[in-house]
Design an enzyme around this catalytic site. Structure first.
Site, short mmCIF file in Angstrom:
data_model
loop_
_atom_site.label_atom_id
_atom_site.label_comp_id
_atom_site.label_asym_id
_atom_site.label_seq_id
_atom_site.Cartn_x
_atom_site.Cartn_y
_atom_site.Cartn_z
N LYS A 14 0.91 -1.42 -0.31
CA LYS A 14 0.10 0.12 -0.21
C LYS A 14 1.13 1.64 -0.44
O LYS A 14 0.56 1.99 -0.65
CB LYS A 14 -0.79 -0.02 1.25
CG LYS A 14 -2.07 -1.47 1.41
CD LYS A 14 -3.21 -0.82 2.24
CE LYS A 14 -2.10 -0.99 3.61
NZ LYS A 14 -1.88 -2.84 3.90
N ARG A 89 -9.96 0.28 9.00
CA ARG A 89 -9.06 -0.74 9.33
C ARG A 89 -10.34 -1.38 10.63
O ARG A 89 -10.03 -2.60 10.90
CB ARG A 89 -8.08 -0.34 10.47
CG ARG A 89 -6.69 -1.29 10.12
CD ARG A 89 -5.05 -0.66 10.35
NE ARG A 89 -3.86 -1.73 10.06
CZ ARG A 89 -3.26 -1.16 10.00
NH1 ARG A 89 -3.54 -0.02 8.77
NH2 ARG A 89 -2.02 -1.53 9.14
N ARG A 128 11.72 -6.00 5.06
CA ARG A 128 11.19 -4.41 5.29
C ARG A 128 12.08 -4.25 6.49
O ARG A 128 12.71 -3.17 6.71
CB ARG A 128 10.42 -4.20 5.59
CG ARG A 128 9.93 -2.68 5.50
CD ARG A 128 8.10 -2.15 4.78
NE ARG A 128 7.01 -2.46 6.64
CZ ARG A 128 5.70 -2.05 5.66
NH1 ARG A 128 5.39 -1.99 4.39
NH2 ARG A 128 5.63 -2.78 7.01
N ARG A 134 11.08 -0.16 11.65
CA ARG A 134 10.05 -0.20 12.49
C ARG A 134 10.13 -1.45 13.07
O ARG A 134 10.39 -2.61 12.79
CB ARG A 134 8.81 -0.50 10.93
CG ARG A 134 8.24 0.86 10.90
CD ARG A 134 7.82 0.70 9.71
NE ARG A 134 5.78 -0.12 10.23
CZ ARG A 134 5.18 -0.20 9.57
NH1 ARG A 134 5.09 0.63 8.39
NH2 ARG A 134 4.28 -0.81 10.13
N ARG A 146 -0.40 -9.39 13.58
CA ARG A 146 -0.57 -7.92 12.57
C ARG A 146 -1.89 -9.17 11.61
O ARG A 146 -3.24 -8.24 11.15
CB ARG A 146 -0.27 -7.21 12.55
CG ARG A 146 0.68 -6.18 13.28
CD ARG A 146 1.65 -5.75 12.13
NE ARG A 146 2.42 -4.79 11.92
CZ ARG A 146 3.03 -4.32 10.31
NH1 ARG A 146 4.18 -4.49 11.21
NH2 ARG A 146 2.80 -3.87 9.11
P1 AMP Z 1 0.93 0.63 8.97
O1 AMP Z 1 1.43 1.38 8.81
O2 AMP Z 1 -0.49 0.97 8.13
O3 AMP Z 1 1.23 -1.42 8.52
O4 AMP Z 1 0.60 0.28 10.48
C1 AMP Z 1 1.34 0.44 11.68
C2 AMP Z 1 0.42 0.47 13.20
O5 AMP Z 1 -0.38 1.37 13.28
C3 AMP Z 1 -0.28 -0.83 12.75
O6 AMP Z 1 -0.50 -2.35 13.15
C4 AMP Z 1 -1.19 -0.31 13.95
O7 AMP Z 1 -1.06 -0.69 15.56
C5 AMP Z 1 -1.68 1.12 13.73
N1 AMP Z 1 -2.34 1.66 12.76
C6 AMP Z 1 -2.08 2.37 11.59
N2 AMP Z 1 -3.73 2.34 11.16
C7 AMP Z 1 -4.52 2.58 11.64
C8 AMP Z 1 -5.99 2.21 12.09
N3 AMP Z 1 -6.22 2.58 10.97
N4 AMP Z 1 -5.97 1.86 13.20
C9 AMP Z 1 -5.89 0.95 14.00
N5 AMP Z 1 -4.89 1.16 13.68
C10 AMP Z 1 -4.21 1.26 13.67
#
Ligand code: AMP
Length: 200
Positions: A14, A89, A128, A134, A146
Site C-alpha cells: 500500500k 481498519r 522491510r 520499524r 498483525r
Molecule cells: P501501518 O503502517 O498501516 O502498517 O500501521 C502500523 C500500525 O499502526 C498498525 O499495526 C496499527 O497498530 C497502527 N495503525 C495504523 N493505522 C491504523 C488504523 N486505521 N487503526 C488502528 N490502528 C492503526
C-alpha cells in the site's frame, strides 16, 4: 473530488503504490500508520499511547485514528482528493469515514484491495524490517498478530464497501509497475465516469 482507499494486509504494498498514485493523480496521502509514527517520533502524548499498541501488533483505538483523520481532512480543505492508506481498519472507522466525508459533501469513490499470499507477506515484512527501523516488522510473532488482527477486524471492512459497489480486488504480486498499471486502470475508469456525469 476523487477519494480512494488503498486496502490490503500489512506488507501488501500500500505504501509503495500510494507514493506513485498520489504523485500521478495529485491526491493528498493520508496514512494513519505514518501519522502515528510521526506522533511517536515527536513523543507526543498520543504517540506514547499509540506505541504500546503498535509494538504489539494491535490496533490503536478507533477514536484516536478517526480524530487524526478528521484533523487531516480539515487541514487540506482544498484537496483535489484523498488517498487513504491503512485506514479504515475497522467497521466503525469505515462508518465514521462515511460520515466525515458526507459532511464535506463527498464520498469514497474506489476501494482497491491488494491481494498477496500470507507467505509472501511475511517474507516482505521481515525484509522491510531489516531497513525500515520499524520494530513491528522485525518480530515474526508481532507480524503474525498483525495478520490475525487484519483477518478478524479489518477484512470485514471489505463488506462495507462491497455493499456500496466500490470494492475491487487487484493482484498485488508482480512488478511495482504492473501493479501500478492495474490500479491506475481502475482509477481512470472512475475518473472517466465522473467526467461523463459532469457533462450529462
Ligand atoms: P501501518 O503502517 O498501516 O502498517 O500501521 C502500523 C500500525 O499502526 C498498525 O499495526 C496499527 O497498530 C497502527 N495503525 C495504523 N493505522 C491504523 C488504523 N486505521 N487503526 C488502528 N490502528 C492503526
Amino acid at each position: 473530488m476523487f477519494n480512494l482507499i488503498l486496502f490490503g494486509p500489512p506488507g501488501s504494498g500500500k505504501g509503495t503504490q500510494s507514493d506513485r498514485l498520489v504523485e500521478k493523480y495529485g491526491l493528498v496521502h493520508l496514512s494513519t500508520g505514518n501519522l502515528l509514527r510521526s506522533e511517536i517520533a515527536e513523543k507526543t502524548p498520543l504517540g506514547i499511547e499509540a506505541k504500546n499498541f503498535i509494538d504489539k501488533g494491535q490496533l490503536v483505538p478507533d477514536e484516536v485514528v478517526i480524530g487524526m483523520i478528521d484533523n487531516s481532512l480539515e487541514q487540506h480543505r482544498d484537496a483535489k482528493g484523498f488517498l487513504f492508506d491503512g485506514f479504515p481498519r475497522t467497521a466503525n472507522q469505515a462508518k465514521a469515514l462515511d460520515k466525515l466525508l458526507e459532511l464535506k459533501r463527498t464520498t469514497i469513490h474506489n476501494v482497491l484491495a491488494l491481494e498477496v499470499s500470507e507467505e509472501e507477506l511475511v517474507k516482505r515484512l521481515l525484509e522491510r524490517g531489516k531497513t525500515s527501523g520499524r520494530s513491528d516488522d522485525t518480530d515474526e510473532a508481532v507480524i503474525r498478530n498483525r495478520f490475525s488482527v487484519y483477518q478478524n477486524e479489518t477484512a470485514p471492512v471489505a463488506d462495507h464497501y462491497k455493499a456500496q459497489h466500490k470494492f475491487k480486488a487487484i493482484p498485488g504480486e508482480g512488478s511495482v509497475e504492473e501493479i501500478s498499471a492495474a490500479l491506475s486502470e481502475q482509477i481512470d475508469k472512475t475518473l472517466d465516469r465522473q467526467q461523463q456525469e459532469a457533462f450529462e
